[in-house]
Write a protein that holds these residues in place. Structure first.
Motif, PDB file in Angstrom:
ATOM      1  N   LYS A   5       0.830  -1.212   0.000  1.00  0.00           N
ATOM      2  CA  LYS A   5       0.000   0.000   0.000  1.00  0.00           C
ATOM      3  C   LYS A   5       0.858   1.253   0.000  1.00  0.00           C
ATOM      4  O   LYS A   5       0.519   2.251  -0.647  1.00  0.00           O
ATOM      5  CB  LYS A   5      -0.939   0.004   1.199  1.00  0.00           C
ATOM      6  N   ASP A   6       1.973   1.220   0.728  1.00  0.00           N
ATOM      7  CA  ASP A   6       2.895   2.356   0.749  1.00  0.00           C
ATOM      8  C   ASP A   6       3.467   2.612  -0.647  1.00  0.00           C
ATOM      9  O   ASP A   6       3.508   3.752  -1.118  1.00  0.00           O
ATOM     10  CB  ASP A   6       4.046   2.114   1.728  1.00  0.00           C
ATOM     11  N   ALA A  13       0.879   8.990  -6.246  1.00  0.00           N
ATOM     12  CA  ALA A  13       1.094  10.410  -5.947  1.00  0.00           C
ATOM     13  C   ALA A  13       1.896  11.111  -7.046  1.00  0.00           C
ATOM     14  O   ALA A  13       1.772  12.332  -7.211  1.00  0.00           O
ATOM     15  CB  ALA A  13       1.797  10.573  -4.603  1.00  0.00           C
ATOM     16  N   VAL A  14       2.703  10.371  -7.807  1.00  0.00           N
ATOM     17  CA  VAL A  14       3.567  11.018  -8.804  1.00  0.00           C
ATOM     18  C   VAL A  14       3.276  10.615 -10.243  1.00  0.00           C
ATOM     19  O   VAL A  14       3.787  11.252 -11.167  1.00  0.00           O
ATOM     20  CB  VAL A  14       5.067  10.792  -8.495  1.00  0.00           C
ATOM     21  N   ALA A  87      -4.532  -4.152 -14.536  1.00  0.00           N
ATOM     22  CA  ALA A  87      -5.514  -3.375 -13.774  1.00  0.00           C
ATOM     23  C   ALA A  87      -5.025  -1.983 -13.375  1.00  0.00           C
ATOM     24  O   ALA A  87      -5.811  -1.166 -12.937  1.00  0.00           O
ATOM     25  CB  ALA A  87      -5.916  -4.143 -12.513  1.00  0.00           C
ATOM     26  N   GLY A  88      -3.744  -1.708 -13.502  1.00  0.00           N
ATOM     27  CA  GLY A  88      -3.217  -0.389 -13.164  1.00  0.00           C
ATOM     28  C   GLY A  88      -2.164  -0.394 -12.076  1.00  0.00           C
ATOM     29  O   GLY A  88      -1.415   0.568 -11.939  1.00  0.00           O
ATOM     30  N   GLY A  89      -2.080  -1.455 -11.278  1.00  0.00           N
ATOM     31  CA  GLY A  89      -1.102  -1.500 -10.190  1.00  0.00           C
ATOM     32  C   GLY A  89       0.326  -1.572 -10.685  1.00  0.00           C
ATOM     33  O   GLY A  89       1.177  -0.774 -10.279  1.00  0.00           O
ATOM     34  N   GLN A  90       0.605  -2.528 -11.560  1.00  0.00           N
ATOM     35  CA  GLN A  90       1.956  -2.640 -12.107  1.00  0.00           C
ATOM     36  C   GLN A  90       2.312  -1.409 -12.929  1.00  0.00           C
ATOM     37  O   GLN A  90       3.468  -0.968 -12.928  1.00  0.00           O
ATOM     38  CB  GLN A  90       2.087  -3.880 -12.990  1.00  0.00           C
ATOM     39  N   ALA A  91       1.337  -0.849 -13.625  1.00  0.00           N
ATOM     40  CA  ALA A  91       1.584   0.349 -14.425  1.00  0.00           C
ATOM     41  C   ALA A  91       1.976   1.521 -13.528  1.00  0.00           C
ATOM     42  O   ALA A  91       2.870   2.292 -13.864  1.00  0.00           O
ATOM     43  CB  ALA A  91       0.362   0.691 -15.268  1.00  0.00           C
ATOM     44  N   ALA A  92       1.319   1.657 -12.379  1.00  0.00           N
ATOM     45  CA  ALA A  92       1.665   2.730 -11.446  1.00  0.00           C
ATOM     46  C   ALA A  92       3.082   2.547 -10.932  1.00  0.00           C
ATOM     47  O   ALA A  92       3.882   3.501 -10.904  1.00  0.00           O
ATOM     48  CB  ALA A  92       0.676   2.758 -10.278  1.00  0.00           C
ATOM     49  N   LEU A  93       3.413   1.338 -10.503  1.00  0.00           N
ATOM     50  CA  LEU A  93       4.755   1.072  -9.979  1.00  0.00           C
ATOM     51  C   LEU A  93       5.818   1.262 -11.059  1.00  0.00           C
ATOM     52  O   LEU A  93       6.880   1.847 -10.798  1.00  0.00           O
ATOM     53  CB  LEU A  93       4.818  -0.337  -9.397  1.00  0.00           C
ATOM     54  N   ALA A  94       5.534   0.795 -12.271  1.00  0.00           N
ATOM     55  CA  ALA A  94       6.472   0.977 -13.378  1.00  0.00           C
ATOM     56  C   ALA A  94       6.630   2.461 -13.705  1.00  0.00           C
ATOM     57  O   ALA A  94       7.735   2.936 -13.966  1.00  0.00           O
ATOM     58  CB  ALA A  94       5.997   0.210 -14.605  1.00  0.00           C
ATOM     59  N   GLY A  95       5.517   3.185 -13.678  1.00  0.00           N
ATOM     60  CA  GLY A  95       5.579   4.622 -13.930  1.00  0.00           C
ATOM     61  C   GLY A  95       6.425   5.343 -12.902  1.00  0.00           C
ATOM     62  O   GLY A  95       7.211   6.233 -13.238  1.00  0.00           O
TER      63      GLY A  95
END
Length: 129
Positions: A5-6, A13-14, A87-95
């Motif tokens: 979650k962190d 946020a970015v 779903a967007g989770g890996q995309a957020a982390l990759a971004g």
């Protein structure tokens, strides 16, 4: 100790999240580079965004590193980079990783399913010969 979650909160946020419709409009305008970070097995099942580069999440740091022999020159800090996954989770982390590596214009466009449901152009996974 950090939790998933962190990491997700930091990434969200970015890395701005775009709707499928906004991402499809960017794609139609040939605006930027589209990157699918899912593994090959997932892409084999659903296909991917038309023209998207397949850069598995586990290889992203090497492929995005301009000094690496594995660097993909399609990743340019001059271009917008639109990242998709399931779903967007890996995309957020990759971004977030791309942002940390100096790529400033990075967007999370969520999952391939919503993209296809919104009418976004797709292509099947490359066939294995």
């Amino acid at each position: 100790m950090k939790t998933s979650k962190d990491y997700m909160a930091e990434a969200n946020a970015v890395v701005p999240r775009l709707s499928s419709e906004d991402a499809i409009a960017a794609h139609a305008n040939a605006s930027g580079v589209f990157v699918d970070v899912r593994d090959s097995a997932a892409i084999a099942v659903t296909g991917t965004i038309q023209g998207a580069h397949h850069i598995p999440r586990g290889m992203l740091e090497f492929i995005a590193d301009r000094e690496s022999g594995a660097h993909n020159p399609a990743l340019s800090s001059a271009e917008a980079i639109y990242v998709v996954c399931a779903a967007g989770g890996q995309a957020a982390l990759a971004g977030k990783t791309l942002r940390d590596m100096g790529y400033e214009n990075v967007f999370n466009i969520g999952g391939v399913g919503p993209w296809a449901q919104a009418g976004g152009p797709t292509q099947p996974a490359p066939s294995k010969s």
